[in-house]
Design a protein around this motif. Structure first.
Motif, PDB file in Angstrom:
ATOM      1  N   ALA A 634       0.977  -1.195   0.052  1.00 33.65           N
ATOM      2  CA  ALA A 634       0.006   0.114   0.031  1.00 33.65           C
ATOM      3  C   ALA A 634       0.885   1.320   0.240  1.00 33.65           C
ATOM      4  O   ALA A 634       1.747   1.454   0.728  1.00 33.65           O
ATOM      5  CB  ALA A 634      -0.760   0.092   1.132  1.00 33.65           C
ATOM      6  N   GLN A 635       0.474   2.437  -0.741  1.00 35.45           N
ATOM      7  CA  GLN A 635       1.359   3.438  -1.019  1.00 35.45           C
ATOM      8  C   GLN A 635       0.524   4.736  -0.761  1.00 35.45           C
ATOM      9  O   GLN A 635      -0.843   4.798  -0.823  1.00 35.45           O
ATOM     10  CB  GLN A 635       1.843   3.506  -2.512  1.00 35.45           C
ATOM     11  CG  GLN A 635       2.911   2.679  -2.635  1.00 35.45           C
ATOM     12  CD  GLN A 635       3.400   2.784  -4.224  1.00 35.45           C
ATOM     13  OE1 GLN A 635       2.798   2.200  -4.955  1.00 35.45           O
ATOM     14  NE2 GLN A 635       4.525   3.364  -4.209  1.00 35.45           N
ATOM     15  N   ALA A 636       1.128   5.629  -0.095  1.00 41.01           N
ATOM     16  CA  ALA A 636       0.406   7.098   0.139  1.00 41.01           C
ATOM     17  C   ALA A 636       0.787   7.689  -1.446  1.00 41.01           C
ATOM     18  O   ALA A 636       1.826   7.599  -1.829  1.00 41.01           O
ATOM     19  CB  ALA A 636       1.291   7.818   1.265  1.00 41.01           C
ATOM     20  N   PRO A 637       0.065   8.663  -1.790  1.00 40.45           N
ATOM     21  CA  PRO A 637      -0.127   9.198  -3.099  1.00 40.45           C
ATOM     22  C   PRO A 637       0.806  10.342  -2.909  1.00 40.45           C
ATOM     23  O   PRO A 637       1.115  10.825  -1.927  1.00 40.45           O
ATOM     24  CB  PRO A 637      -1.421   9.693  -3.455  1.00 40.45           C
ATOM     25  CG  PRO A 637      -2.137   9.691  -2.117  1.00 40.45           C
ATOM     26  CD  PRO A 637      -1.646   8.663  -1.178  1.00 40.45           C
ATOM     27  N   ASN A 638       1.332  10.759  -4.055  1.00 41.78           N
ATOM     28  CA  ASN A 638       2.208  12.091  -3.964  1.00 41.78           C
ATOM     29  C   ASN A 638       1.343  13.389  -3.456  1.00 41.78           C
ATOM     30  O   ASN A 638      -0.029  13.171  -3.561  1.00 41.78           O
ATOM     31  CB  ASN A 638       3.023  12.574  -5.511  1.00 41.78           C
ATOM     32  CG  ASN A 638       1.808  12.663  -6.561  1.00 41.78           C
ATOM     33  OD1 ASN A 638       0.542  13.200  -6.413  1.00 41.78           O
ATOM     34  ND2 ASN A 638       2.141  12.605  -7.778  1.00 41.78           N
ATOM     35  N   GLN A 639       1.758  14.254  -3.002  1.00 46.22           N
ATOM     36  CA  GLN A 639       1.168  15.390  -2.391  1.00 46.22           C
ATOM     37  C   GLN A 639       1.516  16.643  -2.895  1.00 46.22           C
ATOM     38  O   GLN A 639       2.921  17.001  -2.910  1.00 46.22           O
ATOM     39  CB  GLN A 639       1.023  15.242  -0.931  1.00 46.22           C
ATOM     40  CG  GLN A 639       2.324  15.372  -0.309  1.00 46.22           C
ATOM     41  CD  GLN A 639       2.201  14.857   1.260  1.00 46.22           C
ATOM     42  OE1 GLN A 639       2.143  15.911   2.018  1.00 46.22           O
ATOM     43  NE2 GLN A 639       2.031  13.794   1.597  1.00 46.22           N
ATOM     44  N   ASN A 640       0.772  17.705  -2.995  1.00 51.18           N
ATOM     45  CA  ASN A 640       1.215  19.134  -3.135  1.00 51.18           C
ATOM     46  C   ASN A 640       0.314  20.182  -2.596  1.00 51.18           C
ATOM     47  O   ASN A 640      -0.877  19.979  -2.717  1.00 51.18           O
ATOM     48  CB  ASN A 640       1.179  19.397  -4.923  1.00 51.18           C
ATOM     49  CG  ASN A 640       2.218  18.616  -5.799  1.00 51.18           C
ATOM     50  OD1 ASN A 640       3.381  18.633  -5.684  1.00 51.18           O
ATOM     51  ND2 ASN A 640       1.376  17.322  -6.102  1.00 51.18           N
TER      52      ASN A 640
END
Length: 704
Positions: A634-640
């Motif tokens: 499971a991964q955290a998505p990129n964030q901006n």
């Protein structure tokens, strides 16, 4: 990479040398000199042969920050996880713990506050009246030892002075948030100065429990500090600090549908009540050496609890409680609640002998840490099953640090630390285990002052982290329905080698500062969490993988672009790999990225002085996607994210309107992957806890 770094070094030398001859005589603004104490002495950040980020009171205020995790996104290659009421588990360059349940832990990233070791008690990092927050990246083995294999976070509150001082803070924000703090200081006599502060913050939090109609991730945090400086004589100076922390936060962070609306019938807590002190004595009365003695003590009671299934089972609410009323949930799971109550006792004593010219330090340190755990887990309405454990550790270390001036512009820095560690573990399952290890760490660095404004360095550091006992595995070792391999009862120490090259430059007019670090880290006997899964039963334990590699770049700096416009920035690049790791379930993670290790991070903050009294700030920060854990995909998505503030400054007071995450992005800060929903047949799914949504508020400060 070597060619690129060499070209960049030459460019810095030319740029900062040229600026000495092209100083804008009309410029009135400059970037302040930042002092740190990473290598046993107070020195400029620009002369420290290590990668570090430093935050002062102004940066904390303009972000509206009251706690450590609200500033961490501004530091290159620094990440954090929650799984609690706050993001209190920190990772630096991909190294760091992500949670704590049954296991007694030794953090990879230490936390010091006023020379008190709060490692593993991350809820203590409240920032009111903090003078400086310094984040040192990479192993800091010579000075800090086993708690700093990945780095150290060193927080200092404002020191007492003879001049009367006052710091008043009042704040309000959305989600029912309000805060108030006051700090006062003065000279009590010609030789004694004192400072006292008290602060409290309350908030409804960002989770609404629609079943209980309550705010169940609420915050209620307070801290009181007292500091005393006593110049006992011309040769003896004493510094005393006392902290009292009272945290009564709620914890209700996860839902089956990954929203901020909970239906948990038994929301949890994340609390801490602690008292701690530090006493430092500096004696300079001897002819050849100075002596420094540091002592500290801490007692803390913590509670961490949660609704294990995240649902309700109320026949009067069939829609909200659909999952909890499902026949499979009632048959196989039930309304479980889990609570971990710990009693922490810590003490340390350290003696340093230093040369008069500060060129060498030798010392000895002794530490103890005792933790009593009382875990209660059971179904709603039933008497909970109880598990107790006691974990006692002792650390004793010898260390030495030497600065050798090879030439006027070249310094060699060497350091070594030899640390012995022993532990004694006992629990209510009749396990009695002892562990002991002797570990060696240190540092070798070469610094070259190329020109007065530019320094380059290269260093080799070795850090370490102690082995230990897997309390969770031992707690379930005798349970029916799950088999824990004996190899999962304990784990060995981990060692980390860090090779680093850095360039630090500042223009002569101090309008531009740039720090660059390139590093390569090799992890031996890497400690990784894995899970034994059998049906709906599971147990986590730490084991040693073969090795791991972490390498990357950090670029941080500031620039006075115009008299009224400045820029602060940080960029991080990180590439990580796990090697030779196969879980007990047969999953092969060889070659995969390490958890909590985004490949890139960035933070840019523009500050524009509209007038002499009004300043506006606009910030952009983000990071790449990353794995939540080393044991699932499971991964955290990129964030901006976008942050902003507007401040009005008068001679003695300021008013700041601030906002964070203004685009209102959903940012996961903890994630698990397992089956927890009976409606889909317990199919494996990803569940996340979210960080703060859009938050905004007003902060008033009055200083004297």
């Amino acid at each position: 990479m070597k060619l690129k770094l060499s070209l960049l070094t030459m460019g810095l030398m030319v740029a900062f040398s040229s600026s000495a001859n092209e100083t804008n005589s009309t410029a009135t603004n400059s970037i302040e000199t930042i002092e740190v104490s990473g290598d046993f002495q107070q020195e400029s950040l620009q002369t420290l042969s290590a990668s570090a980020s430093v935050f002062g009171e102004t940066q904390i205020t303009t972000r509206g920050a009251s706690y450590l995790d609200e500033i961490l996104n501004s530091a290159a290659n620094v990440n954090f996880t929650a799984g609690a009421s706050r993001g209190r588990f920190v990772q630096i360059r991909g190294v760091g713990l992500r949670s704590q349940f049954v296991d007694p832990i030794t953090p990879s990233v230490g936390v010091l506050i006023d020379n008190i070791n709060y490692s593993g008690l991350g809820g203590s990092a409240l920032l009111f009246d903090a003078d400086q927050v310094a984040i040192y990246r990479g192993p800091q083995g010579t000075k800090f030892g086993a708690d700093a294999m990945g780095g150290i976070i060193d927080i200092h509150s404002n020191s007492p002075t003879q001049a009367p001082s006052l710091n008043l803070k009042l704040g309000a924000a959305n989600y029912g948030t309000h805060e108030a703090g006051v700090a006062v200081g003065a000279g009590l006599t010609d030789t004694i100065a004192a400072r006292a502060s008290i602060y409290q913050k309350q908030s409804d939090g960002f989770v609404e429990n629609v079943y209980l109609n309550e705010d169940t991730q609420d915050l209620d945090e307070s801290i009181a500090r007292f500091k005393l400086n006593y110049a006992a004589s011309d040769d003896l100076n004493l510094d005393f600090a006392y902290h009292h922390i009272d945290i009564e936060n709620g914890y209700d962070g996860f839902t089956l549908d990954n929203t901020r609306q909970s239906v948990a019938s038994q929301p949890g807590q994340d609390t801490q009540q602690s008292d701690a002190f530090s006493l430092t004595a500096d004696y300079t009365g001897l002819s050849s050496v100075d002596i420094e003695i540091l002592t500290s003590g801490l007692q803390a009671d913590t509670v961490y609890s949660y609704d294990e299934d995240w649902v309700c089972a109320d026949l009067a609410q069939p829609s909200l409680c659909e999952a909890g009323l499902h026949p499979d949930h009632i048959a196989y799971y039930g309304q479980y609640f889990d609570k971990y109550a710990r009693d922490h006792e810590r003490g340390s004593a350290e003696v340093r002998v230093k040369s008069k010219d500060k060129s060498w330090v030798v010392g000895i340190v002794s530490r103890r840490h005792d933790v009593d755990l009382d875990r209660n887990r059971g179904k709603h309405g039933d008497f909970p099953a109880q598990f107790k454990s006691n974990f006692e550790t002792q650390n004793h270390a010898l260390f030495a640090h030497k600065v050798t001036q090879l030439q006027d512009d070249v310094r060699l820095i060497t350091g070594i630390r030899v640390e012995s560690y022993s532990s004694d573990y006992m629990d209510s399952n009749a396990f009695d285990l002892d562990t002991d290890d002797t570990m060696v760490g240190g540092k070798v660095a070469l610094e070259y002052q190329v020109v007065p404004q530019t320094m380059i360095y290269t260093s080799l550091n070795r850090g370490y982290k102690v082995g230990g006992v897997n309390g969770e595995a031992l707690a379930k070792a005798k349970d029916d329905g799950i088999t824990i391999p004996q190899s999962g009862f304990t784990f060995d120490p981990e060692y980390l080698w860090n090779l680093e090259f850095g360039v630090k430059g500042q223009s002569e007019d101090k309008r531009h500062t740039l720090n660059l670090s390139a590093f390569y880290m090799h992890r031996e006997d890497m400690q990784l969490k894995q899970w034994q899964l059998e049906g709906v039963q599971f147990a986590g334990f730490i084991s040693n993988a073969g090795k791991g590699t972490n390498y990357g770049l950090e670029i941080e700096g500031s620039s006075q672009l115009l008299d009224a416009l400045s820029l602060q920035y940080s960029v991080g690049y990180l590439d990580t790999k796990i090697e030779d790791f196969i879980t007990v379930n047969g999953d092969d993670f060889d070659g995969r990225e390490q958890a909590q290790s985004p490949k890139y991070q960035y933070a840019f903050s523009f500050v524009y002085d509209v007038t002499n009294n009004i300043s506006a700030q606009l910030g952009f920060e983000g990071k790449d996607d990353y794995f939540f854990s080393d044991s699932h995909d499971a991964q955290a998505p990129n964030q901006n994210l976008i942050n902003a503030s507007v401040s009005y400054f008068s001679e003695s007071w300021s008013l700041t309107a601030w906002g964070r995450n203004l685009a209102d992005r959903d940012v996961p800060v903890r994630g698990f992957q397992f089956g927890n929903d009976p409606r889909n047949g317990w199919a494996t799914d990803t569940y996340v806890q979210y960080a703060e949504p859009r938050v905004y508020g007003l902060t008033f400060n009055y200083t004297l």
